[in-house]
Design an enzyme around this catalytic site. Sequence first.
Site, mmCIF file in Angstrom:
data_model
loop_
_atom_site.group_PDB
_atom_site.id
_atom_site.type_symbol
_atom_site.label_atom_id
_atom_site.label_comp_id
_atom_site.label_asym_id
_atom_site.label_seq_id
_atom_site.Cartn_x
_atom_site.Cartn_y
_atom_site.Cartn_z
ATOM 1 N N ASP A 186 48.864 98.969 148.782
ATOM 2 C CA ASP A 186 49.245 99.123 149.989
ATOM 3 C C ASP A 186 48.678 98.014 151.139
ATOM 4 O O ASP A 186 49.536 97.755 151.978
ATOM 5 C CB ASP A 186 49.046 100.471 150.709
ATOM 6 C CG ASP A 186 50.068 101.549 150.447
ATOM 7 O OD1 ASP A 186 51.052 101.351 150.325
ATOM 8 O OD2 ASP A 186 49.408 102.948 150.447
ATOM 9 N N LYS A 205 43.053 79.903 157.705
ATOM 10 C CA LYS A 205 43.644 80.182 159.025
ATOM 11 C C LYS A 205 42.460 80.359 160.194
ATOM 12 O O LYS A 205 42.610 79.607 161.438
ATOM 13 C CB LYS A 205 44.685 81.137 159.222
ATOM 14 C CG LYS A 205 45.821 80.994 158.553
ATOM 15 C CD LYS A 205 46.597 79.820 159.229
ATOM 16 C CE LYS A 205 48.083 79.902 158.646
ATOM 17 N NZ LYS A 205 48.965 78.823 159.414
ATOM 18 N N ARG A 228 52.976 98.464 160.591
ATOM 19 C CA ARG A 228 52.693 97.078 161.058
ATOM 20 C C ARG A 228 53.462 97.073 162.285
ATOM 21 O O ARG A 228 54.454 97.802 162.938
ATOM 22 C CB ARG A 228 53.638 96.433 160.181
ATOM 23 C CG ARG A 228 52.743 96.195 158.542
ATOM 24 C CD ARG A 228 51.429 95.422 158.844
ATOM 25 N NE ARG A 228 51.023 95.472 157.455
ATOM 26 C CZ ARG A 228 49.989 96.163 157.068
ATOM 27 N NH1 ARG A 228 49.478 97.101 157.957
ATOM 28 N NH2 ARG A 228 49.367 96.025 155.928
ATOM 29 N N TYR A 265 43.730 82.700 152.403
ATOM 30 C CA TYR A 265 44.716 82.527 153.603
ATOM 31 C C TYR A 265 44.023 82.628 154.717
ATOM 32 O O TYR A 265 43.932 81.811 155.597
ATOM 33 C CB TYR A 265 45.796 82.898 153.267
ATOM 34 C CG TYR A 265 46.851 82.978 154.326
ATOM 35 C CD1 TYR A 265 47.940 81.687 154.236
ATOM 36 C CD2 TYR A 265 47.369 83.729 155.261
ATOM 37 C CE1 TYR A 265 48.794 81.313 155.279
ATOM 38 C CE2 TYR A 265 48.273 83.668 156.424
ATOM 39 C CZ TYR A 265 48.900 82.252 156.404
ATOM 40 O OH TYR A 265 49.912 82.045 157.396
ATOM 41 N N SER A 285 61.720 73.759 158.994
ATOM 42 C CA SER A 285 62.844 74.259 158.282
ATOM 43 C C SER A 285 62.482 75.703 157.722
ATOM 44 O O SER A 285 63.413 76.280 157.151
ATOM 45 C CB SER A 285 63.066 73.311 156.960
ATOM 46 O OG SER A 285 61.765 73.372 156.210
ATOM 47 N N GLY A 286 61.289 76.213 158.257
ATOM 48 C CA GLY A 286 60.994 77.684 157.926
ATOM 49 C C GLY A 286 61.460 78.663 158.925
ATOM 50 O O GLY A 286 62.117 78.366 159.901
ATOM 51 N N THR A 318 52.204 89.002 165.131
ATOM 52 C CA THR A 318 52.030 89.872 163.931
ATOM 53 C C THR A 318 53.439 89.597 163.132
ATOM 54 O O THR A 318 53.721 88.513 162.999
ATOM 55 C CB THR A 318 52.455 91.218 164.746
ATOM 56 O OG1 THR A 318 53.217 90.996 165.558
ATOM 57 C CG2 THR A 318 51.135 91.652 165.426
ATOM 58 N N ASN A 319 53.511 90.608 162.318
ATOM 59 C CA ASN A 319 54.448 90.249 161.141
ATOM 60 C C ASN A 319 55.954 89.860 161.849
ATOM 61 O O ASN A 319 56.543 90.398 162.325
ATOM 62 C CB ASN A 319 54.754 91.676 160.403
ATOM 63 C CG ASN A 319 53.609 91.971 159.801
ATOM 64 O OD1 ASN A 319 52.570 92.247 160.148
ATOM 65 N ND2 ASN A 319 53.641 91.901 158.340
ATOM 66 N N VAL A 320 56.140 88.626 161.282
ATOM 67 C CA VAL A 320 57.493 87.933 161.829
ATOM 68 C C VAL A 320 58.483 87.983 160.829
ATOM 69 O O VAL A 320 58.370 88.205 159.496
ATOM 70 C CB VAL A 320 57.109 86.511 161.867
ATOM 71 C CG1 VAL A 320 58.347 85.627 162.657
ATOM 72 C CG2 VAL A 320 56.021 86.095 162.995
#
Length: 338
Positions: A294, A164, A232, A160, A16-17, A188-190
């Site tokens: 940052d 992982k 990013r 985290y 559900s994510g 990478t950043n989703v």
Amino acid sequence: MADSSEGTRILVTGGSGLVGKAIQRIVADGASQPGEQWIFVSSKDADLIDTAQTRALFEKHRPTHVIHLAAMVGGLFRNIKYNLDFWRRKLRPRERKEDVHSHLRKNIQINDNVLQSAYEVGTRKVISCLSTCIFPDKTTYPIDETMIHNGPPHSSNFGYSYAKRMIDVQNRAYFQQYGCTFTAVIPTNVFGPHDNFNIEDGHVLPGLIHKVYLAKRSGSALTVWGTGKPRRQFIYSLDLARLFLWVLREYNEVDPIILSVGEEDEVSIKEAAETIAEAMGFQGELTFDTTKSDGQFKKTASNKKLRTYLPDFQFTPFKQAVKETCTWFEKNYEQARK
């Protein structure tokens, strides 16, 4: 191992994510192949922290393949504040003492339960989802798949990150001891529809989308946390979903693979904020709160390994993907996670 004549049953944890919803969408849009049965589960179906519930879930569905997306996740500022919780979940004041046994560990327990249950029911392949934050803080760029364990991660999210990293260690151990094809992808950043748009707990881009929405509605300035200089690589969730299906069907290495746009597509947080402002028609002032951290300045990742397999894969242009995400958020504001 499961009998291939029984068909392919694909269990998606964290269904559900953000990424789970993206996979559901492309499967519904025709990406499923004959003989594939897709099963999307969430925390409502089983508490993956609980070993017995995880085993029961796997015994019920007996998946031939697993896409493991379930995790406790958060943005920079939540990671800084709750590093221990991202390794294990502590008892909250409102929770009863007799619940401690099922709530002590979060990410480590989830991963261990999923991989062990998959092994026990004979799952042929498990694909876990990692993050570029697992890479060393002190490193050379671009980072690649061989560099995961070369040093400690950034201090802002070490809990985290180490949790992982342990998936990669477990994958190698299951292969060495049992011959299991357990692997991992490193996006990478989703971002995309169904993201967590919470300003404090979410990741940078969905948080900015929510901020722009509120600033536009109130007629106030847009304040970006930090200097806006960090850079990013962003990957659209629907692109990532397509790549997950390729990994599921074609990628047979135990070694992880980075799923990312190219180095040339890296953008600064300032550029990302400007792109969102343009997509949402925000014309107010853009300011930066430099008292906020940052985080890592850059995490430039190489997609060279991916390109050796898929040289012609077409990523959705960043501006188009941002526009589609902003449109979804505006249309679904009341129901969106925020």
